[in-house]
Design a protein around this motif. Structure first.
Motif, short mmCIF file in Angstrom:
data_model
loop_
_atom_site.label_atom_id
_atom_site.label_comp_id
_atom_site.label_asym_id
_atom_site.label_seq_id
_atom_site.Cartn_x
_atom_site.Cartn_y
_atom_site.Cartn_z
N UNK A 112 -17.47 13.26 8.89
CA UNK A 112 -17.09 13.76 10.21
C UNK A 112 -15.81 13.13 10.74
N UNK A 113 -15.72 11.82 10.65
CA UNK A 113 -14.59 11.13 11.28
C UNK A 113 -13.28 11.37 10.55
N UNK A 114 -13.34 11.87 9.33
CA UNK A 114 -12.13 12.26 8.61
C UNK A 114 -11.64 13.63 9.04
N UNK A 115 -12.54 14.43 9.61
CA UNK A 115 -12.21 15.82 9.94
C UNK A 115 -12.11 16.07 11.43
N UNK A 116 -12.25 15.01 12.25
CA UNK A 116 -12.24 15.15 13.71
C UNK A 116 -11.08 14.36 14.30
N UNK A 117 -10.41 14.94 15.30
CA UNK A 117 -9.36 14.23 16.02
C UNK A 117 -9.60 14.41 17.51
N UNK A 118 -9.67 13.27 18.22
CA UNK A 118 -10.01 13.26 19.64
C UNK A 118 -8.80 12.84 20.46
N UNK A 170 2.32 12.60 27.01
CA UNK A 170 1.23 13.53 26.67
C UNK A 170 1.63 14.38 25.48
N UNK A 171 2.88 14.79 25.43
CA UNK A 171 3.34 15.60 24.30
C UNK A 171 3.35 14.80 23.00
N UNK A 172 3.63 13.52 23.09
CA UNK A 172 3.52 12.67 21.89
C UNK A 172 2.08 12.65 21.40
N UNK A 173 1.13 12.48 22.33
CA UNK A 173 -0.28 12.48 21.95
C UNK A 173 -0.67 13.80 21.30
N UNK A 174 -0.19 14.90 21.85
CA UNK A 174 -0.53 16.21 21.30
C UNK A 174 0.15 16.44 19.95
N UNK A 175 1.31 15.81 19.74
CA UNK A 175 1.98 15.92 18.43
C UNK A 175 1.12 15.32 17.33
N UNK A 176 0.24 14.37 17.69
CA UNK A 176 -0.63 13.77 16.68
C UNK A 176 -1.57 14.79 16.06
N UNK A 226 -1.14 6.90 14.15
CA UNK A 226 -2.09 8.01 14.12
C UNK A 226 -2.27 8.55 12.71
N UNK A 227 -1.17 8.71 11.99
CA UNK A 227 -1.24 9.22 10.62
C UNK A 227 -2.06 8.30 9.73
N UNK A 255 6.70 14.03 11.00
CA UNK A 255 6.85 13.61 12.38
C UNK A 255 7.97 14.36 13.09
N UNK A 256 9.13 14.50 12.45
CA UNK A 256 10.26 15.18 13.09
C UNK A 256 9.92 16.63 13.42
N UNK A 257 9.25 17.31 12.50
CA UNK A 257 8.89 18.71 12.73
C UNK A 257 7.87 18.82 13.86
N UNK A 258 6.91 17.90 13.88
CA UNK A 258 5.90 17.91 14.94
C UNK A 258 6.54 17.70 16.30
N UNK A 259 7.47 16.74 16.37
CA UNK A 259 8.14 16.49 17.64
C UNK A 259 9.00 17.67 18.07
N UNK A 260 9.58 18.35 17.10
CA UNK A 260 10.35 19.55 17.42
C UNK A 260 9.46 20.61 18.05
N UNK A 261 8.24 20.76 17.51
CA UNK A 261 7.32 21.78 18.02
C UNK A 261 6.87 21.48 19.45
N UNK A 262 6.80 20.20 19.81
CA UNK A 262 6.35 19.86 21.17
C UNK A 262 7.53 19.56 22.09
N UNK A 263 8.75 19.86 21.63
CA UNK A 263 9.92 19.72 22.48
C UNK A 263 10.45 18.31 22.61
#
Length: 209
Positions: free
Chosen positions: A77-83, A140-146, A103-104, A114-122
């Motif tokens: 479970x803990x490998x497949x869940x992100x809170x 908050x956007x950094x947290x959501x990029x995770x 986080x990774x 990471x760069x692509x994720x940050x691009x997606x969240x602006x």
């Protein structure tokens, strides 16, 4: 993603300060589904999320992942869940990139860097910026990029739109829709309406329990 995943809770009860927040709560969440938790402040939304994540034990009942109790390490479970909790969870003394690398390291990295994720969240180009100088919305956007840089089937999100403007909320709704479209699962609380057209949406109002 596999279609064999399932999150199930059976006869859940939560008591806080001698007050029963909810009891006999039953639900199954499957791939391509989103469970939206509604209710007044103090109705137990965050408590339920913490129980579903294994952070808190229920006063009665059980949570299972793929028919195995989540407390059983063999469930995976803990490998497949992100809170993502109500607080952003960002360490102020680390840079944006350092926070996301932490986080990774806690799970299985996705194919999105990471760069692509940050691009997606602006936040493209913010990798070396120390988190303490970011605004609340940026943190908050950094947290959501995770969510993008780790492979996790189940996203458990407590007020994910906190401190986000309308444009950022729309961006994140698109990310959530893409996740469930690809077979992901979401459990979310939000004071803002959540538009999840790609998901089969299930709603529980804890104020009515």
């Amino acid at each position: 993603m596999s279609t064999n995943y399932s999150l199930e809770f059976k006869n859940l009860q939560c008591i806080r300060d001698s007050r029963t927040l909810f009891s006999e709560l039953n639900m199954t969440v499957l791939p391509n589904q989103a469970l939206i938790l509604e209710g007044d402040n103090g109705s137990g939304k965050t408590s339920l999320l913490r129980i579903l994540c294994g952070i808190r034990s229920p006063d009665h009942g059980e949570v299972t992942w793929c028919q195995q109790p989540i407390k059983n390490s063999s469930s995976g479970f803990f490998e497949e869940m992100l809170y993502i909790g109500h607080l952003d969870g960002i360490k102020r003394d680390l840079t944006v990139e350092e926070n996301l690398k932490v986080c990774m390291g806690l799970g299985k990295p996705s194919e999105i860097g990471i760069s692509k994720a940050l691009d997606q969240v602006g936040l493209y180009g913010y990798e070396d910026v120390r988190s303490q100088v970011l605004s609340a919305g940026q943190r908050r956007r950094v947290a959501l990029a995770s969510l993008l840089i780790r492979h996790a089937v189940l996203w458990v999100l407590d007020e994910p739109f906190t401190a986000l403007d309308k444009t950022s909320r729309a961006v994140f709704e698109n990310i959530m829709n893409q996740h469930v479209r690809q077979g992901g699962m979401i459990v979310v609380t939000s004071h803002h309406p959540v538009q999840l057209s790609a998901a089969e949406v299930i709603t529980i109002n804890l104020s009515e329990q």
